[in-house]
Design an enzyme around this catalytic site. Structure first.
Site, PDB file in Angstrom:
ATOM      1  N   ASP A 141       0.815  -1.221   0.000  1.00 22.42           N
ATOM      2  CA  ASP A 141       0.000   0.000   0.000  1.00 22.42           C
ATOM      3  C   ASP A 141       0.850   1.274   0.000  1.00 22.42           C
ATOM      4  OD1 ASP A 141      -2.179  -1.795   0.393  1.00 22.42           O
ATOM      5  OD2 ASP A 141      -1.968  -1.635   2.580  1.00 22.42           O
ATOM      6  N   GLU A 198     -11.544   0.293  -3.574  1.00 25.19           N
ATOM      7  CA  GLU A 198     -10.917   0.774  -2.358  1.00 25.19           C
ATOM      8  C   GLU A 198      -9.704   1.603  -2.715  1.00 25.19           C
ATOM      9  OE1 GLU A 198      -9.823  -2.607   0.069  1.00 25.19           O
ATOM     10  OE2 GLU A 198      -8.648  -3.529  -1.504  1.00 25.19           O
TER      11      GLU A 198
HETATM   12  O1  FUB Z   1      -3.298  -3.657   3.208  1.00 32.46           O
HETATM   13  C1  FUB Z   1      -4.588  -3.989   3.635  1.00 32.46           C
HETATM   14  C2  FUB Z   1      -5.585  -3.623   2.581  1.00 32.46           C
HETATM   15  O2  FUB Z   1      -5.322  -4.338   1.399  1.00 32.46           O
HETATM   16  C3  FUB Z   1      -5.507  -2.189   2.147  1.00 32.46           C
HETATM   17  O3  FUB Z   1      -6.025  -1.297   3.062  1.00 32.46           O
HETATM   18  C4  FUB Z   1      -6.231  -2.298   0.860  1.00 32.46           C
HETATM   19  O4  FUB Z   1      -6.139  -1.165   0.066  1.00 32.46           O
HETATM   20  C5  FUB Z   1      -5.582  -3.511   0.282  1.00 32.46           C
HETATM   21  O5  FUB Z   1      -4.354  -3.229  -0.312  1.00 32.46           O
END
Ligand code: FUB
Length: 449
Positions: free
Chosen positions: A35, A210
């Site tokens: 991320d 997301e």
């Molecule tokens: O790293 C945990 C979660 O996985 C993140 O918050 C999302 O964006 C995905 O990458």
């Protein structure tokens, strides 16, 4: 792989241990990272990633994401990355559940000389803050901290993947996700919302969205986000005339991982007149895609402002100094026949990779090596061949100038072999290693001295 530990001593006090890595993709080579939120502060790029660790019995949820803290990394040349160490930990934030192990994707932004670090996780007081993810802020005077966490999470914000954007007029915005993607104005204190929460509803309805990341270029606002159009995430974007839309779904920035890493999460920056995409992949953990590693590749725009699709590479970004251990397994291209990549040690994947040649004329190409202006005299290779290998080193192209020939002695183990450099070519060169016999030969790295 090469790592350099620099220990900085104060009067009699150990202040910090930095870890500098010479990196291609992935960028961070001694721990998992995911991320990536990249930012340009001054003349350096800072990356704020999640820090994946492996859950164990009693520590996190087995088989799921597990994160307990955050590190920050920085570089001024996109090749040498410094780990500035841990900046926030789940057991040092007043409102955070100390065993949440869910310090997911963060972001950081600068305003008036202060650095605001936003991070999602779960709260210990579920009566006050509810169950599920909340987003907290920690503030510092420097991009590397120390970050002082606020006592409570942001009011009226529930979800993950915070992203902050400051527009040219100084108005700040917070974006985040929870199934949908949301946006709201932030007050100038960066700690409170200053508008209603808007659901950015023009995005695809079907499939998880997301990880929003907003940037502006030539008056166009790019809302970029991972989205499950098919089975796993790909990076997409929508464009609009203002930070809160309305948006028009415009295209795909990066296709789904060819090896099936379910998540992707990214950021986009411009640094020294070049745009870059930071993203992640499970390079060090091919069988478990919740242990990821951050990467970066160059990003280009079409004349109409649309984004050219980014094809992930091993080579990544930045120039590699000829004097460093060049990881030729992070190739720009390899021959179709007789060249492949494998872990050096499958029990310790952070040792990195090697390239395997099995045929004469198999090759690897590694672009953008900086040979500087001062002639080198020697070539050193770390390689192994049971029956004796023969490697030719060229620059320019596959038929370009021969810098030398390295005979790898018969051995069961990796050997470091040094030979004279036959010819020096200055400046930035594309480097080729070509196998000259049919004996299997494994190459870890090459450097010039
Ligand atoms: O790293 C945990 C979660 O996985 C993140 O918050 C999302 O964006 C995905 O990458």
């Amino acid at each position: 792989m090469k790592q350099l530990n620099i220990i900085i001593l104060g009067t009699s006090l150990l202040l910090s241990v930095f870890n500098v890595t010479e990196a291609q993709n992935p960028i961070v080579r001694n721990q998992y990272s995911a991320d990536p939120s990249a930012r340009v502060f001054g003349d350096r790029v800072y990356v704020y990633p999640s820090h994946d660790i492996l859950a164990t019995e009693g520590k996190g949820r087995l088989g799921w994401f597990c994160m307990e803290d955050y590190h920050v990394f920085s570089s001024d040349n996109l090749t040498e990355w410094t780990d500035h160490g841990m900046i926030i930990s789940q057991n040092k934030v007043p409102w955070v559940k100390p065993d949440s192990y869910s310090m997911w994707a963060p972001d950081c932004i600068e305003r008036n000389g202060k650095y605001y670090f936003y991070f999602p996780t779960s709260a210990k007081d579920t009566t006050a803050y509810g169950r599920g993810f909340r987003i907290g802020v920690a503030v510092a005077d420097k991009p590397t901290g120390p970050f002082i966490p606020e006592a409570a999470p942001l009011k009226d914000v529930r979800g993950i993947d915070p992203n902050v954007f400051i527009d040219k007029d100084g108005q700040a915005y917070l974006f985040w996700s929870q199934g949908n993607i949301y946006g709201a104005k932030l007050k100038s204190n960066m700690l409170e919302l200053d508008s209603e929460v808007k659901t950015l509803g023009e995005l695809p309805v079907k499939g998880l969205k997301e990880g929003p990341y907003m940037f502006e270029r030539n008056g166009t606002y790019y809302l970029t986000y991972p989205h499950v159009e098919n089975k796993i995430e790909r990076l997409e974007y929508a464009t609009g005339d203002s930070p809160l839309g309305p948006f028009k779904v415009t295209g795909v920035i990066m296709d789904e991982s060819p090896t099936g890493c379910w998540t992707n999460h990214h950021s986009v920056i411009e640094f020294k007149n070049q745009w870059y995409l930071f993203y992640h992949h499970n390079d060090y953990s091919p069988k478990f895609d919740k242990a990821r590693s951050i990467r970066a590749d160059s990003l280009f725009f079409n004349a109409d402002g649309t984004i050219k699709k980014v094809i992930p590479t091993f080579r990544g970004i930045g120039l590699t100094k000829a004097s460093t251990e060049i990881q030729v397994d992070r190739y720009t291209m390899i021959s179709d026949k007789g060249a492949s990549v494998a872990f050096i040690d499958t029990l310790n994947k952070f040792q990195g990779w090697k390239i395997l040649f099995t045929n004469a004329e198999a090759w690897t190409q590694y672009n953008s090596v900086d040979f500087g202006q001062k002639p080198f005299k020697k070539i050193t290779v770390r390689a192994n061949s049971q029956a004796g290998g023969m490697l030719q080193i060229r620059v320019g192209n596959i038929n370009g100038t021969v810098l030398g020939q390295v005979n790898i002695p018969k051995s069961a183990d990796m050997k470091i072999v040094t030979v004279p450099l036959l010819k020096y070519k200055n400046g930035i060169q594309d480097l080729f290693i070509i196998s000259k016999n049919d004996q299997p030969c494994e190459v870890d790295w090459i450097k010039f001295e």
